[in-house]
Design a protein around this motif. Structure first.
Motif, mmCIF file in Angstrom:
data_model
loop_
_atom_site.group_PDB
_atom_site.id
_atom_site.type_symbol
_atom_site.label_atom_id
_atom_site.label_comp_id
_atom_site.label_asym_id
_atom_site.label_seq_id
_atom_site.Cartn_x
_atom_site.Cartn_y
_atom_site.Cartn_z
ATOM 1 N N TYR A 163 -6.059 13.168 0.969
ATOM 2 C CA TYR A 163 -6.577 13.373 3.028
ATOM 3 C C TYR A 163 -4.891 12.184 2.891
ATOM 4 O O TYR A 163 -4.394 12.745 4.270
ATOM 5 C CB TYR A 163 -7.736 12.506 3.793
ATOM 6 N N ASN A 164 -4.973 11.176 2.523
ATOM 7 C CA ASN A 164 -4.006 10.173 2.708
ATOM 8 C C ASN A 164 -2.594 10.637 2.214
ATOM 9 O O ASN A 164 -1.740 10.245 2.948
ATOM 10 C CB ASN A 164 -4.188 9.058 1.737
ATOM 11 N N ARG B 85 1.328 3.172 8.567
ATOM 12 C CA ARG B 85 2.022 2.806 7.257
ATOM 13 C C ARG B 85 3.092 1.341 6.384
ATOM 14 O O ARG B 85 4.223 2.096 6.574
ATOM 15 C CB ARG B 85 2.073 4.215 6.546
ATOM 16 N N THR C 206 -1.033 12.920 5.636
ATOM 17 C CA THR C 206 -1.155 12.256 6.400
ATOM 18 C C THR C 206 -0.332 11.941 6.259
ATOM 19 O O THR C 206 1.211 11.604 6.960
ATOM 20 C CB THR C 206 -2.192 11.257 7.043
ATOM 21 N N GLY C 207 -0.077 11.249 4.705
ATOM 22 C CA GLY C 207 1.827 10.937 4.024
ATOM 23 C C GLY C 207 2.346 11.584 4.140
ATOM 24 O O GLY C 207 4.183 10.951 4.231
ATOM 25 N N LYS D 12 -10.879 11.227 0.368
ATOM 26 C CA LYS D 12 -9.847 10.155 0.690
ATOM 27 C C LYS D 12 -8.175 10.129 0.477
ATOM 28 O O LYS D 12 -7.523 10.038 0.969
ATOM 29 C CB LYS D 12 -10.399 8.791 1.184
#
Lengths: 297, 525
Positions: free
Chosen positions: A273-274, B307, A277-278, A270
């Motif tokens: 993955y973050n 975010r 995505t970030g 995770k």
């Protein structure tokens, strides 16, 4: 009415869950907390929740405990659903009920444009409620299947300082006495005309008036207890012996290894993955990992 | 000598017109001019239009001749076209590379039959006494809307894309990341030498691939909207006003599609700070130049990830503080515990038990029940237990044992007791309690409540210290809930909680806790 003791006291039986080493239980709990916090996929979260619930079946929990669990979970999940229905801040969102209209003077301004119940928030709350429900259920399973002394032995086994563990032992031992004392004070309050079940002043007055007599008794006991403990050479030697030796069984080792491995893997996946995505880090070689995280975690 | 000069002068005057006459005679219209017409503007060759379009024809004339050139350009549009400008233009070009151009507006009536129409531009060029005629012809295909819609297709949409419209695999497809603009984070990134290439509003680009299956050149205008997936209404947060101008002024691209070809363009996508995460519908619209009619649309579901850096940073910092404090405790347990007498440890444990029996146990049910019934206003009720009672206990304990570390040990007992009895071993409990302990210890020591010469009996000071510490740990707690448990809270709710629960109730609890502590002191003595 579920009594306080029924919530607090463990049910000791001879099941696979009860036989587990308390250190193993603590490590499993910590690993599961990491997994529950990391997951986002509703199906996987539901699966985790069901696995944890199956532990209650394996532990052959009595009906009163299951009833308590059901009530706590219902309230917890409903509380999350309710709060998220009100505060949901994603799109799309569909207003199904208005609690405070934006036109209401003061409150409309105070709530930055009203307070609504959103249909999508209900759904989101239900999913997120599973997360808290999983952690609470496992925590309850652990404490309902482990004697407090074993749990504290487990803590000492996990290098928690003995003095700290001793404080918790003392607190646990005194809990039934304090609860009885609190109940006595409540009874006295009732006799004096307070109604502790009534929302508002009843609860407030009762609660405030519980403290002074209860604490006075605590302070009185402290001196006697301290002398008694010191006369038994408390903190006289750095090393201690224990009546019951803790030992990991092969099953414990296997379960702990699986849980820790799963937790580390899921958290790492995770995290990667973050980062993807970030826009922080991407590697073409990690595409299967991203797919796994997106699809199942 | 005089005669020679007069002779040369006469000769020169005689030769000049003859030379000029000779050049005029050599004038080749196609070689010494450029004459072109584009219908519509920008399309060289066969153009395409639909009925009801307002278009412009572009006429250009350039001279490569050194002398004067009189030019008369006449445009001949087929019957049915409505010229909104004059058809004949006369002008004089005086030097080499002198040029002239016009945009001639015309209207294609909506009821004009489909077909291909010839448009002729004739230039009558007068050089000296000679006249030359140059003719240019172009064709404009007027098609029905159905025909155009069949010829043009949005064959690909890439979100997000780079500036050229190509997809970037390092960003998830169909996903936009909404970043909270955090000045603190920017400073941090600058310190760590990491660059922020992103402009304040520019988030990314949308790559649009268009195909033209027909045999005409098609000038198009490409725009987009980001719609609420349920209502279909445009979401302004994704097309915010920029420098006081509507985002439509910036968010478009023009393109001339060659016959039987594909082209890729990119459109900028701006995201304002108040954009919300969630599911959206990206709708790309293709209009033919000169017409408001949308020839083609293409929809694609996109996801916006919100975010928020503020809560993430607070969660990270709080977790690190909690872990550091725990590590510190585990690294020197004897040194810390030996500072307390056995009597102190027992008293702290018993206070922990009381707090658990009077707060945690009833709140196990009441907390959830209150949330389920009162919803967002439950904190007004639960705060009476969690703040007033708790801080009464903390303040009275500090009055009894005014030593650094007493609050931390009390919190430790509460945390472990809560974990054993009610299964509340949660990351939020750990982070909140450890942060609260660190803040209370630090502030109490700094305020002189604990330490070498402790003075714990000032109610106001105790109230302020506890209030500030609880406000900070309360805000951190909300951040942790939002980050770790993916829950949402309104700003007003967080603010009300922090002010009422965090400060007011805590202040009241600490205030009364001093009285309680003094009464208990008498019992202890």
């Amino acid at each position: 009415m579920i009594g306080a003791r029924s919530i607090a006291e463990p049910t000791i039986k001879d099941t696979i869950i009860h036989r587990m080493d308390p250190r193993a239980k603590i490590l499993i709990l910590i690993s599961t907390v990491f997994v529950a916090v990391t997951l986002d996929n509703p199906e996987t979260m539901l699966l985790l929740f069901l696995i944890i619930l199956s532990g209650f079946a394996l532990a052959r929990m009595p009906a009163i405990k299951l009833k308590t669990l059901a009530i706590l979970l219902t309230l917890l999940i409903w509380g999350t659903i309710y709060s998220q229905a009100l505060f949901y801040s994603q799109l799309p969102r569909t207003v199904i009920f208005t609690i405070i209209s934006p036109d209401v003077p003061v409150l409309g301004w105070l709530t930055s444009g009203g307070l609504f119940v959103y249909a999508e928030g209900l759904h989101h709350g239900a999913i997120q409620g599973l997360r808290s429900a999983s952690i609470l259920s496992l925590g309850l399973l652990m404490c309902w299947t482990t004697d407090s002394r074993d749990m504290l032995n487990g803590l000492v086994g996990l290098k928690v300082p003995y003095s700290a563990a001793f404080m918790v032992v003392t607190a646990v031992r005194f809990l039934p006495i304090i609860i009885t004392e609190v109940l006595t004070v409540v009874t006295v309050q009732r006799l004096r005309g307070f109604n502790p079940k009534r929302f508002g002043s009843g609860i407030v007055k009762t609660s405030l008036n519980i403290l002074t007599p209860t604490l006075s008794n605590c302070v009185r006991r402290t001196g006697t207890l301290a002398v008694s403990i010191q006369s038994r050479a408390f903190r006289a030697n750095p090393d201690r012996t224990y009546l019951k030796k803790l030992k990991f069984s092969e099953f414990d080792k296997a379960v702990v290894a699986v849980c820790i491995f799963a937790a580390i893997s899921i958290v790492l996946i995770k995290l990667l993955y973050n980062m993807y995505t970030g826009g922080i880090y991407y590697s073409a070689g990690l595409r299967p990992v991203y797919a796994l995280a997106r699809g199942y975690l | 000598m005089k005669n020679i000069i007069i002779f040369l002068l006469v000769l020169g005057l005689a030769i000049q017109p003859a030379a000029a006459l000779g050049q005029a005679e050599d004038f080749e219209p196609e070689d010494m001019t450029t004459f072109l017409i584009q219908v519509p503007h920008g399309v060289e060759g066969n153009g395409l239009a639909v009925g009801g379009s307002n278009l412009s024809a572009y006429v250009f004339f350039e001279s490569y001749y050194e002398g004067n050139m009189n030019v008369t350009v006449e445009l001949d549009f087929p019957e049915g076209f409505v010229l909104q400008d004059k058809t004949v233009h006369s002008f004089l070009l005086r030097t080499e590379y002198d040029d002239w151009y016009r945009l001639v507006d015309f209207y294609v009536p909506a009821d004009l039959p489909s077909g291909t129409y010839n448009i002729t531009a004739t230039a009558l060029v007068e050089v000296g006494e000679k006249q030359h005629t140059i003719v240019r012809k172009t064709r404009l295909k007027v098609a029905s809307k159905e025909e155009v819609a069949e010829e043009i297709e949005v064959s690909g949409l890439t979100v997000p894309s780079d500036e050229d419209g190509y997809g970037d695999p390092s960003h998830p497809a169909s996903t936009l990341v909404i970043r909270e603009t955090s000045p603190a984070l920017k400073k941090l990134l600058k310190v760590t030498d990491l660059k922020i290439d992103r402009e304040e509003l520019t988030s990314t680009y949308i790559g649009v691939e268009l195909s033209n299956r027909g045999d005409s050149k098609v000038p198009v205008v490409i725009t987009y909207d980001i719609l609420d997936i349920k209502t279909g209404e445009p979401v302004k947060a994704f097309k915010p006003a920029i420098m006081g101008m509507d985002a439509d002024t910036f968010c478009y691209a023009t393109l001339t599609l060659d016959p039987e070809s594909s082209s890729l363009v990119s459109l900028p996508l701006y995201i304002s700070e108040n954009a919300m995460g969630g599911e959206y519908l990206l709708r790309v619209k293709v209009k033919l130049t000169g017409s408001d009619w949308v020839a083609v649309t293409k929809d694609q579901k996109i996801t916006a990830i919100s975010r928020k850096w503020g809560p993430i940073i607070i969660t990270l910092v709080s977790t690190l503080l909690g872990l550091t404090a725990t590590g510190f405790f585990f690294s020197r347990p004897e040194q810390i515990m030996d500072r307390f007498k056995t009597r102190n440890l027992v008293l702290i444990a018993l206070f922990g038990t009381v707090s658990f029996a009077a707060i945690n146990l009833p709140m196990t049910i009441l907390w959830e029940l209150s949330h389920a019934i009162f919803g967002p206003f439950s904190f007004l009720f639960t705060g009476l237990f969690h703040e007033v009672l708790l801080y009464m206990l903390i303040a009275s304990l500090v009055v009894l044992i005014p030593k650094p570390g007493v609050v931390s040990l009390f919190m430790l007992v509460r945390f472990l007791l809560g974990g054993f009895i009610t299964g509340s071993f949660t990351p939020i409990t750990f982070i909140t309690m450890s942060l609260s302990a660190i803040l209370l210890e630090g502030l109490m020591y700094a305020a002189g409540i604990t330490g070498k010469n402790p003075n714990p009996e000032n109610r106001f000071r105790m109230g302020i210290v506890c209030g500030i510490a609880d406000m900070a740990s309360g805000y951190a707690s909300f951040s942790v809930w939002m980050v770790l448990y993916r829950l949402f809270y309104s700003d007003w709710y967080i603010m009300a909680n922090i002010l009422i629960d965090g400060f007011l109730y805590t202040f009241i609890g600490a205030w009364f806790g001093i009285s309680l502590g003094n009464r208990l002191k008498k019992v202890a003595e």
